[in-house]
Motif scaffolding. Sequence first.
Motif, PDB file in Angstrom:
ATOM      1  N   LEU A 160       0.567  21.553  -7.101  1.00  0.00           N
ATOM      2  CA  LEU A 160       0.473  20.099  -7.102  1.00  0.00           C
ATOM      3  C   LEU A 160       1.848  19.454  -6.971  1.00  0.00           C
ATOM      4  CD1 LEU A 160      -2.250  19.547  -9.850  1.00  0.00           C
ATOM      5  CD2 LEU A 160      -2.396  18.796  -7.480  1.00  0.00           C
ATOM      6  N   ILE A 161       2.826  20.012  -7.644  1.00  0.00           N
ATOM      7  CA  ILE A 161       4.187  19.456  -7.559  1.00  0.00           C
ATOM      8  C   ILE A 161       4.691  19.503  -6.115  1.00  0.00           C
ATOM      9  CG2 ILE A 161       6.593  19.840  -8.220  1.00  0.00           C
ATOM     10  CD1 ILE A 161       5.586  20.706 -10.969  1.00  0.00           C
ATOM     11  N   VAL A 162       4.479  20.646  -5.444  1.00  0.00           N
ATOM     12  CA  VAL A 162       4.898  20.759  -4.041  1.00  0.00           C
ATOM     13  C   VAL A 162       4.154  19.755  -3.171  1.00  0.00           C
ATOM     14  CG1 VAL A 162       4.879  22.265  -2.016  1.00  0.00           C
ATOM     15  CG2 VAL A 162       5.555  23.186  -4.241  1.00  0.00           C
ATOM     16  N   GLY A 163       2.832  19.706  -3.337  1.00  0.00           N
ATOM     17  CA  GLY A 163       2.025  18.811  -2.510  1.00  0.00           C
ATOM     18  C   GLY A 163       2.364  17.348  -2.723  1.00  0.00           C
ATOM     19  N   ILE A 164       2.559  16.957  -3.958  1.00  0.00           N
ATOM     20  CA  ILE A 164       2.802  15.546  -4.242  1.00  0.00           C
ATOM     21  C   ILE A 164       4.229  15.144  -3.872  1.00  0.00           C
ATOM     22  CG2 ILE A 164       2.898  13.842  -6.100  1.00  0.00           C
ATOM     23  CD1 ILE A 164       0.555  15.478  -7.371  1.00  0.00           C
ATOM     24  N   ALA A 165       5.183  16.063  -4.008  1.00  0.00           N
ATOM     25  CA  ALA A 165       6.542  15.767  -3.536  1.00  0.00           C
ATOM     26  C   ALA A 165       6.529  15.540  -2.024  1.00  0.00           C
ATOM     27  CB  ALA A 165       7.481  16.917  -3.901  1.00  0.00           C
ATOM     28  N   PHE A 190       2.697  15.780   3.525  1.00  0.00           N
ATOM     29  CA  PHE A 190       3.570  15.038   4.439  1.00  0.00           C
ATOM     30  C   PHE A 190       2.811  14.417   5.608  1.00  0.00           C
ATOM     31  CE2 PHE A 190       6.815  14.288   7.629  1.00  0.00           C
ATOM     32  CZ  PHE A 190       7.888  13.825   6.870  1.00  0.00           C
ATOM     33  N   MET A 191       1.874  15.139   6.202  1.00  0.00           N
ATOM     34  CA  MET A 191       1.247  14.678   7.443  1.00  0.00           C
ATOM     35  C   MET A 191      -0.113  14.006   7.250  1.00  0.00           C
ATOM     36  SD  MET A 191       3.683  15.483   9.398  1.00  0.00           S
ATOM     37  CE  MET A 191       2.864  14.702  10.794  1.00  0.00           C
ATOM     38  N   VAL A 192      -0.830  14.380   6.194  1.00  0.00           N
ATOM     39  CA  VAL A 192      -2.198  13.884   6.040  1.00  0.00           C
ATOM     40  C   VAL A 192      -2.311  12.759   5.012  1.00  0.00           C
ATOM     41  CG1 VAL A 192      -4.570  14.528   5.420  1.00  0.00           C
ATOM     42  CG2 VAL A 192      -3.159  16.104   6.749  1.00  0.00           C
ATOM     43  N   CYS A 193      -1.583  12.861   3.901  1.00  0.00           N
ATOM     44  CA  CYS A 193      -1.746  11.891   2.824  1.00  0.00           C
ATOM     45  C   CYS A 193      -1.465  10.437   3.206  1.00  0.00           C
ATOM     46  CB  CYS A 193      -0.886  12.291   1.619  1.00  0.00           C
ATOM     47  SG  CYS A 193      -1.645  13.634   0.666  1.00  0.00           S
ATOM     48  N   PRO A 194      -0.613  10.137   4.197  1.00  0.00           N
ATOM     49  CA  PRO A 194      -0.484   8.737   4.600  1.00  0.00           C
ATOM     50  C   PRO A 194      -1.812   8.095   5.013  1.00  0.00           C
ATOM     51  CG  PRO A 194       1.364   9.977   5.450  1.00  0.00           C
ATOM     52  CD  PRO A 194       0.416  10.982   4.846  1.00  0.00           C
ATOM     53  N   TRP A 195      -2.811   8.913   5.302  1.00  0.00           N
ATOM     54  CA  TRP A 195      -4.152   8.381   5.612  1.00  0.00           C
ATOM     55  C   TRP A 195      -4.622   7.421   4.523  1.00  0.00           C
ATOM     56  CZ3 TRP A 195      -8.869   8.079   8.170  1.00  0.00           C
ATOM     57  CH2 TRP A 195      -9.989   7.850   7.373  1.00  0.00           C
ATOM     58  N   SER A 207       0.822  -1.207   0.000  1.00  0.00           N
ATOM     59  CA  SER A 207       0.000   0.000   0.000  1.00  0.00           C
ATOM     60  C   SER A 207       0.855   1.256   0.000  1.00  0.00           C
ATOM     61  CB  SER A 207      -0.938  -0.009   1.213  1.00  0.00           C
ATOM     62  OG  SER A 207      -1.758   1.136   1.235  1.00  0.00           O
ATOM     63  N   ASN A 208       1.836   1.321   0.894  1.00  0.00           N
ATOM     64  CA  ASN A 208       2.669   2.514   1.004  1.00  0.00           C
ATOM     65  C   ASN A 208       3.590   2.698  -0.198  1.00  0.00           C
ATOM     66  OD1 ASN A 208       2.483   3.964   3.848  1.00  0.00           O
ATOM     67  ND2 ASN A 208       2.215   1.788   4.220  1.00  0.00           N
ATOM     68  N   ILE A 209       4.171   1.596  -0.684  1.00  0.00           N
ATOM     69  CA  ILE A 209       5.067   1.704  -1.840  1.00  0.00           C
ATOM     70  C   ILE A 209       4.282   2.131  -3.074  1.00  0.00           C
ATOM     71  CG2 ILE A 209       6.568   0.426  -3.404  1.00  0.00           C
ATOM     72  CD1 ILE A 209       7.817   1.101  -0.706  1.00  0.00           C
ATOM     73  N   SER A 210       3.046   1.632  -3.229  1.00  0.00           N
ATOM     74  CA  SER A 210       2.251   2.024  -4.393  1.00  0.00           C
ATOM     75  C   SER A 210       1.975   3.521  -4.374  1.00  0.00           C
ATOM     76  CB  SER A 210       0.938   1.235  -4.434  1.00  0.00           C
ATOM     77  OG  SER A 210       0.080   1.581  -3.366  1.00  0.00           O
ATOM     78  N   PHE A 211       1.700   4.083  -3.194  1.00  0.00           N
ATOM     79  CA  PHE A 211       1.472   5.513  -3.093  1.00  0.00           C
ATOM     80  C   PHE A 211       2.756   6.302  -3.358  1.00  0.00           C
ATOM     81  CE2 PHE A 211      -2.478   4.362  -1.022  1.00  0.00           C
ATOM     82  CZ  PHE A 211      -3.334   5.384  -1.400  1.00  0.00           C
ATOM     83  N   THR A 212       3.871   5.792  -2.864  1.00  0.00           N
ATOM     84  CA  THR A 212       5.139   6.496  -3.058  1.00  0.00           C
ATOM     85  C   THR A 212       5.528   6.531  -4.528  1.00  0.00           C
ATOM     86  OG1 THR A 212       5.883   5.782  -0.850  1.00  0.00           O
ATOM     87  CG2 THR A 212       7.565   6.545  -2.392  1.00  0.00           C
ATOM     88  N   ILE A 213       5.414   5.384  -5.207  1.00  0.00           N
ATOM     89  CA  ILE A 213       5.762   5.319  -6.628  1.00  0.00           C
ATOM     90  C   ILE A 213       4.810   6.177  -7.451  1.00  0.00           C
ATOM     91  CG2 ILE A 213       5.845   3.781  -8.629  1.00  0.00           C
ATOM     92  CD1 ILE A 213       6.919   1.615  -6.772  1.00  0.00           C
ATOM     93  N   SER A 214       3.519   6.131  -7.107  1.00  0.00           N
ATOM     94  CA  SER A 214       2.551   6.957  -7.814  1.00  0.00           C
ATOM     95  C   SER A 214       2.902   8.438  -7.679  1.00  0.00           C
ATOM     96  CB  SER A 214       1.145   6.713  -7.267  1.00  0.00           C
ATOM     97  OG  SER A 214       0.204   7.602  -7.838  1.00  0.00           O
ATOM     98  N   SER A 215       3.303   8.838  -6.487  1.00  0.00           N
ATOM     99  CA  SER A 215       3.651  10.239  -6.250  1.00  0.00           C
ATOM    100  C   SER A 215       4.868  10.653  -7.070  1.00  0.00           C
ATOM    101  CB  SER A 215       3.915  10.469  -4.756  1.00  0.00           C
ATOM    102  OG  SER A 215       2.782  10.130  -3.981  1.00  0.00           O
ATOM    103  N   GLY A 257       6.376  12.008   2.655  1.00  0.00           N
ATOM    104  CA  GLY A 257       5.634  11.716   3.877  1.00  0.00           C
ATOM    105  C   GLY A 257       5.220  10.268   3.979  1.00  0.00           C
ATOM    106  N   ILE A 258       4.658   9.714   2.910  1.00  0.00           N
ATOM    107  CA  ILE A 258       4.208   8.319   2.945  1.00  0.00           C
ATOM    108  C   ILE A 258       5.375   7.372   3.137  1.00  0.00           C
ATOM    109  CG2 ILE A 258       3.192   6.486   1.537  1.00  0.00           C
ATOM    110  CD1 ILE A 258       1.304   8.562   0.371  1.00  0.00           C
ATOM    111  N   TYR A 259       6.482   7.641   2.451  1.00  0.00           N
ATOM    112  CA  TYR A 259       7.633   6.733   2.574  1.00  0.00           C
ATOM    113  C   TYR A 259       8.275   6.837   3.954  1.00  0.00           C
ATOM    114  CZ  TYR A 259      11.638   3.962   1.139  1.00  0.00           C
ATOM    115  OH  TYR A 259      12.583   2.974   1.040  1.00  0.00           O
TER     116      TYR A 259
END
Length: 551
Positions: free
Chosen positions: A348-353, A417-422, A213-221, A358-360
């Motif tokens: 978007l670039i700032v938020g997704i970076a 960084f703080m919310v997206c890991p949700w 789950s976490n790696i999929s979000f990190t790679i997607s980002s 954050g997720i990783y």
Amino acid sequence: MPSSNEEKVKAEPVADTSKSQSGVTTTRLELWSYYLYYVGNNGLSGFNFGPSQFQNLLFLAGYDPANEPFAIPCGTRGCVLPYLGKVRDINSIVLLTNGISFAIQAAVLLIIGAWADYGRWRPNITIFFTFVAVAVSFAWLGVGNASKWEAGVALYILGLITYQFTLTFWTAAFPGLARDLPEVQESHQEVSMGNKSPQEHAHFESLSRNRISNISFTISSAGEILILAIMVGILKAVKSTDSTENNTRAFSILLAFSGGVWLICALPWFIFEQRRPGLDIPPGTNLLTIGIKQVYVAVRECWKLKQTFLYLIFYFLMGDVLNTTVTVIATLQNSIISYSTLDLTLLLIVGIAAQALGIYVHWLVQRWFKIPTKTMLLFNVFWIILMTIWGLIGVHTNKFGFKHVWEVWVWQAYYGFMVCPWYAYSQTMISEVSPLPQMFLFFALFSVVSASALVEATAQPSQVGKTSAFIGPLVSSAIITASNNNDNMPFAFLFGLGTLSTIFLWMVDVDRSRVECAEFIIAEGSRKAFSLPTKEVPLDAPILAEADPKA
């Protein structure tokens, strides 16, 4: 001293798990194809540029409420349009349209949500809705000016629905991928040989689910950042900053481009996903009735799945809070940056970076300290509630509360960084409190009653459960209208609802849930509510292979 749950688990016999129940092993190529699909299905079309273009068209078509209808264009004093029999603020229109979209999603998912649990044709559902969603992305090319804002309503609703369906069925595949990983199958064998306790295996499989789950979000980002960088070049090429017309046309071009990327990234998953066996359709039912019947079974037996439904209540409330909060912030952000495609892309670039990092980082901390999923989720919830407090401050002041350009830049980094890991942890938690043979049904149920996603109308990633439940948007729309178009007023409602929802997450007992899920499968199997493709008892929860029939 062991708990009563632990004593019961240890007393239960453990079935032979030397072979994967699905009969397949997750390959590296299949796993990376799964990750790649999420790079394309990143939400840029359905939850970033789609909502922004929709709101942009509303702004261009609307008028200043302080004057005669359509006499003076929208400006700093407000913007309204007639919509569904009433003159409404355009932000209220966006929220109301969201609510309509998600009400439609709920009705359809109740019918088709369980389909993917039967036979081997589940991938066809994802394939079909992916092609429709991509077609919607290209259809935005025909909606390039304010006179077509009503067509934008239809595309916006259709885009939300198809995106949610693809995300629901794609996401629900990851527990099966984790279960069939070679190292998880090896752990199964160690349990059957008595070299590992069922509890140790359950924790190991839980971490494996979290890893996927976490790696999929990190790679997607990471992939999304590259896509956005290309989009910046596209915006420069079409001179999006030269005029309002260029800016509006640029939105449609970006939507079509993101749809094309999605299709390319989806093809490997369509090719390399292994078709795992599902349940057999029970006698006397068909595809038109099985969804309703399985929902009935789940509701009828909810007293046996207490932990599942406690989490469902939490997920419904907190998901609605998060989705609606991000939607409200998105409407404020779009107004602050004047619907600039370039500024939105840079945000978007700032938020997704920040999201990728954050997720990783959250995953590294969890893996190092072996922190349970529930604990990580509680940590995330704190930052979500803090976000509503930030917006709440802006009800009575213009100094703070998503009122300034610098705030939306800070918020993008904070949110990522703080919310997206949700989005990673909440979906992993679903898999830990749901019966595995009916995993797709339960993911669909959680999608129906939850709110996980109008999120991406701002700067964030695509996630599961991204279906913003309709209660939050509809209530928030009414609050804005009743408060004389104060766009910050919904944060008061969202703060209270978020605080209440946390109580239900605190009450969830994951160990007890594994016991309940295994008992549910055996009980329902004996009643022929559903039948397995084999005669084996499923290891839905690896810590419990058989339940005491007297329990």
